[in-house]
Design a protein around this motif. Structure first.
Motif, PDB file in Angstrom:
ATOM      1  N   UNK A 131     -65.288 -47.211  -0.778  1.00  0.00           N
ATOM      2  CA  UNK A 131     -66.498 -48.206  -0.019  1.00  0.00           C
ATOM      3  C   UNK A 131     -66.529 -49.707  -1.093  1.00  0.00           C
ATOM      4  N   UNK A 132     -66.549 -50.796  -0.443  1.00  0.00           N
ATOM      5  CA  UNK A 132     -67.426 -51.596  -1.244  1.00  0.00           C
ATOM      6  C   UNK A 132     -67.732 -52.649  -0.671  1.00  0.00           C
ATOM      7  N   UNK A 133     -68.606 -52.868  -0.676  1.00  0.00           N
ATOM      8  CA  UNK A 133     -70.111 -53.212   0.157  1.00  0.00           C
ATOM      9  C   UNK A 133     -70.460 -52.612   1.462  1.00  0.00           C
TER      10      UNK A 133
ATOM     11  N   UNK B  40     -57.508 -51.521  -5.612  1.00  0.00           N
ATOM     12  CA  UNK B  40     -56.914 -51.948  -7.339  1.00  0.00           C
ATOM     13  C   UNK B  40     -55.870 -52.772  -7.693  1.00  0.00           C
ATOM     14  N   UNK B  41     -55.613 -53.727  -6.740  1.00  0.00           N
ATOM     15  CA  UNK B  41     -54.277 -54.664  -6.823  1.00  0.00           C
ATOM     16  C   UNK B  41     -55.619 -55.555  -6.846  1.00  0.00           C
ATOM     17  N   UNK B  42     -56.524 -56.118  -6.099  1.00  0.00           N
ATOM     18  CA  UNK B  42     -57.491 -57.500  -5.882  1.00  0.00           C
ATOM     19  C   UNK B  42     -57.945 -57.644  -7.252  1.00  0.00           C
ATOM     20  N   UNK B  43     -58.494 -55.789  -8.432  1.00  0.00           N
ATOM     21  CA  UNK B  43     -59.092 -56.155  -9.187  1.00  0.00           C
ATOM     22  C   UNK B  43     -58.171 -56.372 -10.531  1.00  0.00           C
ATOM     23  N   UNK B  44     -57.679 -56.200 -10.409  1.00  0.00           N
ATOM     24  CA  UNK B  44     -55.702 -56.775 -11.454  1.00  0.00           C
ATOM     25  C   UNK B  44     -55.592 -58.096 -11.474  1.00  0.00           C
ATOM     26  N   UNK B  45     -56.155 -58.479  -9.291  1.00  0.00           N
ATOM     27  CA  UNK B  45     -55.607 -59.974  -9.696  1.00  0.00           C
ATOM     28  C   UNK B  45     -56.708 -61.024 -10.589  1.00  0.00           C
TER      29      UNK B  45
ATOM     30  N   UNK C 239     -55.999 -48.698  -2.748  1.00  0.00           N
ATOM     31  CA  UNK C 239     -54.885 -49.649  -4.122  1.00  0.00           C
ATOM     32  C   UNK C 239     -55.098 -50.866  -3.599  1.00  0.00           C
ATOM     33  N   UNK C 240     -55.087 -51.286  -2.471  1.00  0.00           N
ATOM     34  CA  UNK C 240     -55.802 -52.472  -1.730  1.00  0.00           C
ATOM     35  C   UNK C 240     -56.876 -53.178  -2.376  1.00  0.00           C
TER      36      UNK C 240
ATOM     37  N   UNK D  35     -61.510 -49.421 -17.698  1.00  0.00           N
ATOM     38  CA  UNK D  35     -63.245 -49.505 -17.603  1.00  0.00           C
ATOM     39  C   UNK D  35     -63.543 -49.851 -16.512  1.00  0.00           C
ATOM     40  N   UNK D  36     -63.733 -50.510 -16.248  1.00  0.00           N
ATOM     41  CA  UNK D  36     -64.661 -51.389 -15.093  1.00  0.00           C
ATOM     42  C   UNK D  36     -64.163 -50.366 -13.816  1.00  0.00           C
ATOM     43  N   UNK D  37     -63.557 -49.966 -12.911  1.00  0.00           N
ATOM     44  CA  UNK D  37     -63.163 -49.293 -12.299  1.00  0.00           C
ATOM     45  C   UNK D  37     -63.474 -47.740 -11.284  1.00  0.00           C
ATOM     46  N   UNK D  38     -62.459 -47.202 -12.974  1.00  0.00           N
ATOM     47  CA  UNK D  38     -62.459 -45.541 -12.686  1.00  0.00           C
ATOM     48  C   UNK D  38     -62.641 -45.146 -13.604  1.00  0.00           C
TER      49      UNK D  38
END
Length: 194
Positions: free
Chosen positions: A24-26, A36-41, A33-34, A140-143
């Protein structure tokens, strides 16, 4: 007409969007995984704002279709974990290399993306190290907050210390800017003091 980069990025994100696991985002459900990928970018923009196209694609594809090979499909041991990670890196690299070629990249660029996904020459290759920094930052930030709830303190501290050891000084600086409080913050402080 779309560039090879735009085509490859769209293919990678279309695959990520198929992840059945949601986060859940906002208040909105997003395939994990989408997200996660956006966070990586996003972290790559801070770590290496002038990143090459191969690195940007490798970052975006770091967990390409990872959910198809669950951790539980390998023995729940340290050796099993490493075998799972090794298999995933190889599988993800092969699939994304194929996408890059199909989207119009020459062989050497497609192979470079695959080498980055496999994390070849870590510590010697600046781009591979940037990818490793970004993966650690996203952990560290997300998991980390969820991870620390599932494991005992000694294991968490060892993993934090190992994570820290994989990162560059630039990665450390970015990690220290991640807002944390409560137990996660305490554990990080203990790990760094140890």
């Amino acid at each position: 007409m779309s560039s090879p980069y735009d085509k490859a990025l769209a293919e990678i994100d279309a695959a990520h969007a198929l992840d059945p696991k949601k986060t859940s985002i906002d208040g909105k459900d997003v395939p994990y995984e989408l997200h996660y990928a956006q966070k990586m970018t996003e972290y790559l923009k801070s770590r290496a704002p002038e990143a090459s196209e191969p690195l940007r694609l490798a970052i975006r594809a770091q967990h390409f279709r990872r959910w198809e090979v669950p951790r539980s499909s390998y023995p729940m041991t340290r050796i099993g974990y490493h075998a799972w990670r090794t298999f995933l890196k190889k599988r993800q690299a092969e699939r994304v290399e194929k996408i890059c070629r199909e989207c119009g990249y020459p062989a050497e660029v497609s192979e470079r993306v695959a080498a980055l996904i496999r994390k070849e020459d870590l510590k010697e290759d600046e781009e591979t190290q940037a990818l490793e920094d970004v993966a650690c930052l996203v952990f560290l930030d997300d998991q980390f907050e969820q991870f620390e709830k599932e494991h005992d303190e000694d294991k968490i501290i060892k993993i934090l210390q190992k994570t820290w050891g994989k990162m560059t000084e630039q990665g450390h600086e970015l990690a220290l800017k991640i807002p944390m409080s409560g137990r996660p913050q305490e554990l990080v402080q203990k790990a760094l003091a140890g």
